[in-house]
Scaffold this active site. Structure first.
Site, mmCIF file in Angstrom:
data_model
loop_
_atom_site.group_PDB
_atom_site.id
_atom_site.type_symbol
_atom_site.label_atom_id
_atom_site.label_comp_id
_atom_site.label_asym_id
_atom_site.label_seq_id
_atom_site.Cartn_x
_atom_site.Cartn_y
_atom_site.Cartn_z
ATOM 1 N N LYS A 1 0.809 -1.219 0.000
ATOM 2 C CA LYS A 1 0.000 0.000 0.000
ATOM 3 C C LYS A 1 0.842 1.270 0.000
ATOM 4 O O LYS A 1 2.031 1.272 0.288
ATOM 5 C CB LYS A 1 -0.983 -0.025 1.177
ATOM 6 C CG LYS A 1 -2.095 -1.048 0.926
ATOM 7 C CD LYS A 1 -3.301 -0.856 1.796
ATOM 8 C CE LYS A 1 -4.435 -1.772 1.331
ATOM 9 N NZ LYS A 1 -5.606 -1.698 2.212
ATOM 10 N N ARG B 1 -4.150 -9.943 4.357
ATOM 11 C CA ARG B 1 -4.481 -10.000 2.922
ATOM 12 C C ARG B 1 -3.258 -9.523 2.154
ATOM 13 O O ARG B 1 -2.840 -8.370 2.302
ATOM 14 C CB ARG B 1 -5.696 -9.108 2.646
ATOM 15 C CG ARG B 1 -6.183 -9.099 1.205
ATOM 16 C CD ARG B 1 -7.362 -8.137 1.060
ATOM 17 N NE ARG B 1 -7.912 -8.129 -0.284
ATOM 18 C CZ ARG B 1 -7.443 -7.389 -1.282
ATOM 19 N NH1 ARG B 1 -6.399 -6.593 -1.071
ATOM 20 N NH2 ARG B 1 -8.020 -7.440 -2.481
#
Length: 261
Positions: free
Chosen positions: A205, A241
């Site tokens: 991210k 995840r």
């Protein structure tokens, strides 16, 4: 939880697995690398992303879910905001509905989740994908996210979703600044304390790039992704995840061995 993006525009690997055969092959590789679950999505939720039609999303994910289910019993999650897509995915063999809107995206979302009887992941997001990073603001981000997730879990149970089918996700990167993301990662124990399994999505991210400006490409963020995943494990999250399954499994295996010692 290994990620399979059946999309042309996901931030990390958009377009690589849009073809059904490529997506199925990638899913099989993630299983071989040690994924315990798969998360399949047909609509990008990266900042600034545009919506996808219900029909297009179903056409992207359902054949892949069905193909994976034919040769594996691995739990499959469908990453969607649309009840009709969740319904089609469960019919094809999915076990979990992973919803970034926490079942707020449609009037019948809660009722559909209860009817399907599948697992649900309720995620916190401030705003919507297209605008969520414009100017996110919080007083106490950890308290506000925890309160939101507790409220959504309560709403799901009131609608008929069994408590043991609910997982919570603090939504790292979804309507949060770097400071908000770091505060949430540091305060994950307060989310875990709500008493539900917690899913943590930190893989590749943007906050990693904000801490390391040399990590321009998503694939350059493995080190930061692993560090954040291990912080989650330390705090007691149930799932991470990830895009890089093999490396994350290895990192968690070594961390667990050290912790047990």
């Amino acid at each position: 939880m290994g990620v399979v993006n059946v999309t042309p525009d996901s931030f990390s690997d958009g377009g690589r697995f849009l073809d059904e055969a490529a997506a199925v092959s990638h899913a099989r590789r993630l299983i071989a690398e040690g994924a315990d679950l798969l998360d399949l999505g047909g609509e990008s939720t990266r900042p600034g992303s545009d919506p996808v039609s219900e029909a297009d999303e179903i056409a992207r994910v359902v054949p892949v879910i069905a193909a994976v289910r034919r040769d594996s019993a691995i739990p499959i999650s469908v990453d969607t905001m649309k009840p009709a897509v969740a319904r089609a995915a469960v019919a094809a063999g999915a076990d979990i509905w992973n919803d970034v809107t926490a079942l707020r995206g449609a009037p019948d979302a809660l009722a559909t989740a209860a009817e399907l009887g599948c697992g649900v992941v309720l995620m916190h997001m401030q705003g919507e994908p297209r605008t969520m990073q414009d100017a996110p603001r919080y007083g106490d981000v950890v308290a506000e996210v925890a309160d939101f997730l507790a409220e959504r879990a309560g709403a799901a149970m009131a609608a008929g979703v069994a408590r043991d089918r609910i997982t919570l996700d603090p939504g790292i990167g979804f309507g949060k600044t770097l400071a908000h993301n770091l505060a949430l990662l540091a305060g994950l124990d307060r989310i875990v304390a709500l008493g539900f399994p917690v899913l943590l999505g930190v893989s590749r991210k943007r906050f990693v790039r904000e801490l390391d400006p040399t990590a321009v490409e998503a694939g350059d963020r493995l080190g930061g992704s692993l560090a954040a995943a291990l912080a989650g494990a330390r705090a007691g999250v149930a799932m991470v995840r990830v895009h890089d399954v093999r490396e994350t499994v290895q990192a968690l295996t070594v961390w667990s061995a050290i912790d047990r010692s």
